[in-house]
Design a protein around this motif. Structure first.
Motif, PDB file in Angstrom:
ATOM      1  N   LEU A 242      49.273  33.514  19.657  1.00 49.15           N
ATOM      2  CA  LEU A 242      48.378  32.768  20.339  1.00 49.15           C
ATOM      3  C   LEU A 242      48.793  31.804  21.140  1.00 49.15           C
ATOM      4  CD1 LEU A 242      46.146  31.627  16.878  1.00 49.15           C
ATOM      5  CD2 LEU A 242      45.870  33.053  18.450  1.00 49.15           C
ATOM      6  N   ASN A 243      49.291  32.427  22.113  1.00 53.16           N
ATOM      7  CA  ASN A 243      49.643  31.596  23.421  1.00 53.16           C
ATOM      8  C   ASN A 243      49.045  32.130  24.459  1.00 53.16           C
ATOM      9  OD1 ASN A 243      51.520  33.860  24.800  1.00 53.16           O
ATOM     10  ND2 ASN A 243      52.357  33.517  22.903  1.00 53.16           N
ATOM     11  N   ASP A 244      48.943  31.403  25.757  1.00 48.20           N
ATOM     12  CA  ASP A 244      48.099  31.858  27.070  1.00 48.20           C
ATOM     13  C   ASP A 244      48.463  32.965  27.441  1.00 48.20           C
ATOM     14  OD1 ASP A 244      46.579  29.511  26.475  1.00 48.20           O
ATOM     15  OD2 ASP A 244      47.411  28.570  28.180  1.00 48.20           O
ATOM     16  N   GLU A 245      50.016  33.442  27.490  1.00 48.03           N
ATOM     17  CA  GLU A 245      50.393  34.638  28.216  1.00 48.03           C
ATOM     18  C   GLU A 245      49.811  35.899  27.512  1.00 48.03           C
ATOM     19  OE1 GLU A 245      54.351  36.772  29.502  1.00 48.03           O
ATOM     20  OE2 GLU A 245      54.435  35.005  28.096  1.00 48.03           O
ATOM     21  N   VAL A 246      49.740  35.848  26.173  1.00 41.76           N
ATOM     22  CA  VAL A 246      49.408  37.101  25.537  1.00 41.76           C
ATOM     23  C   VAL A 246      47.807  36.996  25.576  1.00 41.76           C
ATOM     24  CG1 VAL A 246      49.012  37.894  23.350  1.00 41.76           C
ATOM     25  CG2 VAL A 246      51.225  37.249  23.714  1.00 41.76           C
ATOM     26  N   LEU A 247      47.132  35.670  25.433  1.00 39.58           N
ATOM     27  CA  LEU A 247      45.532  35.917  25.378  1.00 39.58           C
ATOM     28  C   LEU A 247      45.269  36.087  26.837  1.00 39.58           C
ATOM     29  CD1 LEU A 247      45.105  33.003  22.980  1.00 39.58           C
ATOM     30  CD2 LEU A 247      45.126  35.132  22.393  1.00 39.58           C
ATOM     31  N   GLY A 248      45.763  35.816  27.604  1.00 39.40           N
ATOM     32  CA  GLY A 248      45.411  36.238  29.116  1.00 39.40           C
ATOM     33  C   GLY A 248      45.326  37.605  29.302  1.00 39.40           C
ATOM     34  N   ARG A 249      46.344  38.105  28.886  1.00 44.01           N
ATOM     35  CA  ARG A 249      46.588  39.621  29.040  1.00 44.01           C
ATOM     36  C   ARG A 249      45.438  40.334  28.252  1.00 44.01           C
ATOM     37  NH1 ARG A 249      49.512  42.440  33.112  1.00 44.01           N
ATOM     38  NH2 ARG A 249      50.953  40.813  33.686  1.00 44.01           N
ATOM     39  N   VAL A 250      45.249  39.812  27.013  1.00 42.36           N
ATOM     40  CA  VAL A 250      44.326  40.512  26.306  1.00 42.36           C
ATOM     41  C   VAL A 250      42.893  40.532  27.007  1.00 42.36           C
ATOM     42  CG1 VAL A 250      42.924  40.397  23.970  1.00 42.36           C
ATOM     43  CG2 VAL A 250      45.459  40.104  24.022  1.00 42.36           C
ATOM     44  N   ARG A 251      42.768  39.406  27.556  1.00 40.40           N
ATOM     45  CA  ARG A 251      41.231  39.237  28.436  1.00 40.40           C
ATOM     46  C   ARG A 251      41.150  40.547  29.386  1.00 40.40           C
ATOM     47  NH1 ARG A 251      38.917  33.628  30.630  1.00 40.40           N
ATOM     48  NH2 ARG A 251      37.070  35.198  30.562  1.00 40.40           N
ATOM     49  N   ARG A 252      42.356  40.944  29.798  1.00 39.39           N
ATOM     50  CA  ARG A 252      42.023  41.903  30.826  1.00 39.39           C
ATOM     51  C   ARG A 252      41.555  43.285  30.212  1.00 39.39           C
ATOM     52  NH1 ARG A 252      47.302  41.646  34.746  1.00 39.39           N
ATOM     53  NH2 ARG A 252      47.410  39.399  34.976  1.00 39.39           N
ATOM     54  N   LEU A 253      41.507  43.442  28.916  1.00 42.69           N
ATOM     55  CA  LEU A 253      40.986  44.564  28.238  1.00 42.69           C
ATOM     56  C   LEU A 253      39.304  44.786  28.294  1.00 42.69           C
ATOM     57  CD1 LEU A 253      43.117  44.806  25.136  1.00 42.69           C
ATOM     58  CD2 LEU A 253      43.484  45.908  27.164  1.00 42.69           C
ATOM     59  N   GLY A 254      38.846  43.400  28.610  1.00 38.07           N
ATOM     60  CA  GLY A 254      37.355  43.190  28.559  1.00 38.07           C
ATOM     61  C   GLY A 254      36.722  44.156  29.353  1.00 38.07           C
ATOM     62  N   PRO A 255      36.696  44.294  30.843  1.00 45.00           N
ATOM     63  CA  PRO A 255      36.410  44.974  31.656  1.00 45.00           C
ATOM     64  C   PRO A 255      36.506  46.378  31.313  1.00 45.00           C
ATOM     65  CG  PRO A 255      37.351  43.440  32.928  1.00 45.00           C
ATOM     66  CD  PRO A 255      37.951  43.271  31.175  1.00 45.00           C
ATOM     67  N   VAL A 256      37.833  46.757  30.746  1.00 41.02           N
ATOM     68  CA  VAL A 256      37.902  48.157  30.289  1.00 41.02           C
ATOM     69  C   VAL A 256      36.996  48.496  29.030  1.00 41.02           C
ATOM     70  CG1 VAL A 256      39.617  50.212  29.534  1.00 41.02           C
ATOM     71  CG2 VAL A 256      40.524  48.029  30.878  1.00 41.02           C
ATOM     72  N   ALA A 257      36.864  47.858  28.276  1.00 39.71           N
ATOM     73  CA  ALA A 257      36.131  48.011  27.137  1.00 39.71           C
ATOM     74  C   ALA A 257      34.528  47.985  27.593  1.00 39.71           C
ATOM     75  CB  ALA A 257      36.029  46.883  26.118  1.00 39.71           C
ATOM     76  N   ASP A 258      34.043  47.311  28.558  1.00 39.90           N
ATOM     77  CA  ASP A 258      32.817  47.258  28.875  1.00 39.90           C
ATOM     78  C   ASP A 258      32.349  48.385  29.607  1.00 39.90           C
ATOM     79  OD1 ASP A 258      32.549  44.623  27.850  1.00 39.90           O
ATOM     80  OD2 ASP A 258      32.680  43.660  29.887  1.00 39.90           O
TER      81      ASP A 258
END
Length: 338
Positions: A242-258
């Motif tokens: 739970l830190n911004d670096e990890v969570l920011g990277r995980v957000r990049r999966l959103g468009p891939v999943a969509d």
């Protein structure tokens, strides 16, 4: 639901397994646990993973009650031994005494006369490996366990255990490591050895304790009712993610999943299941609909372009260090997590 053989054995397991890891003071109700088990069965999941230490043995009892009335031959029930289940000096570890006493307790709580897979929850350096494997052989020969596996053993420990199991002529078929797109620790050493020896991975935390669902966003405001806000349900396990670096990277999966019509959780589970040495991924749930949604990942096949996109998104924050395999010392509290 897709299925796969566990290692080179004849045992077939569902591609997703239901896991009921509960903390000692878990807030999950019995009603919710039963509903989650019913959702797993409805989704075609036949493999159920637990451990004697979960919730101070209450997790096995809960799972046993939830599965009561189901056709036993149609289920694969997995449990584990190693961690303390009582106050005595012999109430933990992989001694002959603890293994023989623990299996009887687990069978009683689960309401069955055998488990399909009995796993050493961690390696025990304080007990001769020969003693441990001979005790497991006794259980197999007595019909109390059909197959033997381990959890979070190093590649060398797995190789040594497999050699003894072969001498004893018992089926040593699996390892259960933490594995996800964020935790790639087993890839360098453990998985290649297991493939060589004909063993599969039964992976835990394939969604990195919920981080790979995409529900945790940078900024530190966690969703109400999530594990991160519940000190009784393993929030400490999440601290490293739970830190911004990890969570920011995980957000990049959103468009891939969509782009694939998937949720981030389904995409992350499909990524784990893509590895040829992974037989099944253990998923838990706080609500039955989570099981229903995640089960859809079992049949997803990702192409090379998608796999590359996931790797590119998470590469800077993914842990690949083989030395990070869980510390096998009984003094280490890490055994509580798997």
């Amino acid at each position: 639901m897709d299925f796969r053989h566990l290692g080179r054995s004849g045992l077939v397991v569902s591609r997703l397994a239901y896991g009921n890891w509960l903390t000692r003071s878990s807030s999950r109700s019995e009603e919710t646990e039963t509903a989650c088990v019913r959702a797993a069965l409805d989704a075609g999941i036949t493999t159920f993973d637990t451990a004697d230490v979960y919730a101070d043995t209450r997790a096995e009892e809960s799972l046993g009650r939830a599965l009561k009335g189901e056709r036993r031959e149609g289920l694969e029930i997995l449990t584990k031994v190693f961690a303390p289940t009582g106050p005595g000096r012999n109430d933990m570890g992989l001694s002959r005494k603890h293994i023989r006493e623990s299996i009887d307790g687990s069978l009683r709580r689960l309401g069955t006369d055998h488990v399909d897979l009995y796993q050493a929850h961690r390696f025990d350096p304080s007990t001769p490996l020969e003693e441990t494997m001979e005790a497991f052989a006794d259980l197999v020969h007595a019909g109390k366990a059909h197959y033997i596996g381990v959890s979070e053993w190093t590649a060398d420990q797995i190789r040594r255990g497999h050699a003894l199991a072969r001498e004893l002529r018992i089926p040593f078929v699996s390892n259960q490591p933490q594995y996800s797109a964020l935790w790639r620790v087993p890839e360098a050493e453990v998985m290649p050895v297991c493939e060589e020896l004909g063993m599969s991975q039964i992976v835990w935390s394939p969604l990195a304790q919920g981080v790979l669902t995409g529900k945790y966003l940078p900024g530190g405001q966690w969703p109400a009712g999530s594990r991160a806000t519940d000190s009784n349900d393993g929030s400490s396990v999440l601290a490293g993610w739970l830190n911004d670096e990890v969570l920011g990277r995980v957000r990049r999966l959103g468009p891939v999943a969509d782009g694939l019509g998937l949720t981030v959780a389904q995409l992350s589970l499909a990524w784990v299941l893509q590895h040829r040495n992974v037989a099944t991924a253990v998923v838990g749930a706080s609500r039955p609909e989570q099981i229903t949604d995640n089960a859809e990942a079992a049949d997803v096949r990702l192409d090379e372009e998608t796999m590359a996109a996931i790797d590119a998104a998470l590469a800077p924050v993914a842990n690949r260090d083989p030395a990070a395999t869980a510390d096998s010392s009984p003094a280490d509290p890490g055994w509580r997590l798997g």
